[in-house]
Design a protein around this motif. Structure first.
Motif, PDB file in Angstrom:
ATOM      1  N   TYR A  34       0.828  -1.199   0.000  1.00  0.00           N
ATOM      2  CA  TYR A  34       0.000   0.000   0.000  1.00  0.00           C
ATOM      3  C   TYR A  34       0.865   1.252   0.000  1.00  0.00           C
ATOM      4  O   TYR A  34       2.055   1.211   0.277  1.00  0.00           O
ATOM      5  N   TYR A  42      -4.010   3.243  -0.286  1.00  0.00           N
ATOM      6  CA  TYR A  42      -4.307   2.773  -1.639  1.00  0.00           C
ATOM      7  C   TYR A  42      -3.712   1.384  -1.815  1.00  0.00           C
ATOM      8  O   TYR A  42      -2.532   1.172  -1.519  1.00  0.00           O
ATOM      9  N   SER A  44      -3.735  -2.069  -4.557  1.00  0.00           N
ATOM     10  CA  SER A  44      -4.091  -2.661  -5.847  1.00  0.00           C
ATOM     11  C   SER A  44      -4.561  -4.093  -5.615  1.00  0.00           C
ATOM     12  O   SER A  44      -3.977  -4.826  -4.818  1.00  0.00           O
ATOM     13  N   THR A  93      -8.957   4.550 -13.426  1.00  0.00           N
ATOM     14  CA  THR A  93      -8.338   3.499 -12.618  1.00  0.00           C
ATOM     15  C   THR A  93      -6.935   3.197 -13.108  1.00  0.00           C
ATOM     16  O   THR A  93      -6.008   3.035 -12.304  1.00  0.00           O
ATOM     17  N   LEU A  97      -3.471   3.403 -10.967  1.00  0.00           N
ATOM     18  CA  LEU A  97      -2.548   2.267 -10.892  1.00  0.00           C
ATOM     19  C   LEU A  97      -1.132   2.671 -11.313  1.00  0.00           C
ATOM     20  O   LEU A  97      -0.153   2.173 -10.747  1.00  0.00           O
ATOM     21  N   TYR A 100       0.182   4.426  -8.337  1.00  0.00           N
ATOM     22  CA  TYR A 100       0.472   3.389  -7.336  1.00  0.00           C
ATOM     23  C   TYR A 100       1.849   2.777  -7.595  1.00  0.00           C
ATOM     24  O   TYR A 100       2.691   2.685  -6.699  1.00  0.00           O
ATOM     25  N   VAL A 125      -8.470  -0.488  -7.777  1.00  0.00           N
ATOM     26  CA  VAL A 125      -7.819   0.136  -6.635  1.00  0.00           C
ATOM     27  C   VAL A 125      -8.801   0.196  -5.480  1.00  0.00           C
ATOM     28  O   VAL A 125      -9.947   0.614  -5.643  1.00  0.00           O
ATOM     29  N   ARG A 127      -9.508   1.875  -1.826  1.00  0.00           N
ATOM     30  CA  ARG A 127      -9.149   3.008  -0.975  1.00  0.00           C
ATOM     31  C   ARG A 127      -9.661   2.711   0.430  1.00  0.00           C
ATOM     32  O   ARG A 127     -10.869   2.751   0.666  1.00  0.00           O
TER      33      ARG A 127
END
Length: 139
Positions: A34, A42, A44, A93, A97, A100, A125, A127
């Motif tokens: 995360y 966040y 994935s 999204t 990503l 991320y 994702v 949250r």
């Protein structure tokens, strides 16, 4: 434990265990990676995995983070909001990503390839917004 202290401590790490609730009420745990941005975690994940399935049904979760070197841990309870899975290379999204990946691993050698892989894997994702914290932090 103060929530802000727990989130600040967790923000200095990136590995945790996300605990969701199965349909029969039993907990299900998954190792996750995360990052934290303004108090939100966040994560994935893929559409068909247990954690995503569980969270679609019940958004409550616990995020547990340990630091064995300091013999410390934080356990955050909260709720999760799931994005739609990425379906095109330029959708919202997909952009999250990419962010991320950059935050956790740096630059990818081929962003088009990465975005397509996220589509192929059915990535989305999560949250996680913490509402409470327990734990013990040592130096």
């Amino acid at each position: 434990m103060e929530l802000s202290e727990a989130v600040d401590w967790a923000a200095e790490r990136k590995l945790g265990v996300l605990i969701t609730i199965r349909s029969d009420g039993r907990p299900q745990s998954s190792d996750i990676v995360y990052y934290v941005d303004t108090g939100v975690f966040y994560i994935s994940m893929t559409v068909g995995r247990a954690k995503a399935v569980n969270l679609r049904r019940d958004p409550r979760a616990v995020l547990h983070i340990s630091d064995e070197k300091a013999w410390s841990y934080v356990s955050l309870d909260g709720t999760v909001e799931l994005s739609p899975p990425t379906t095109t290379p330029g959708d919202a999204t997909s952009d999250v990503l990419v962010d991320y990946y950059e935050r956790l691993a740096g630059q990818h050698p081929d962003w088009d390839e990465y975005r397509q892989a996220m589509i192929d894997e059915g990535r989305l994702v999560a949250r996680f917004t913490p509402t409470g914290a327990a734990g013990l932090i040592h130096g």
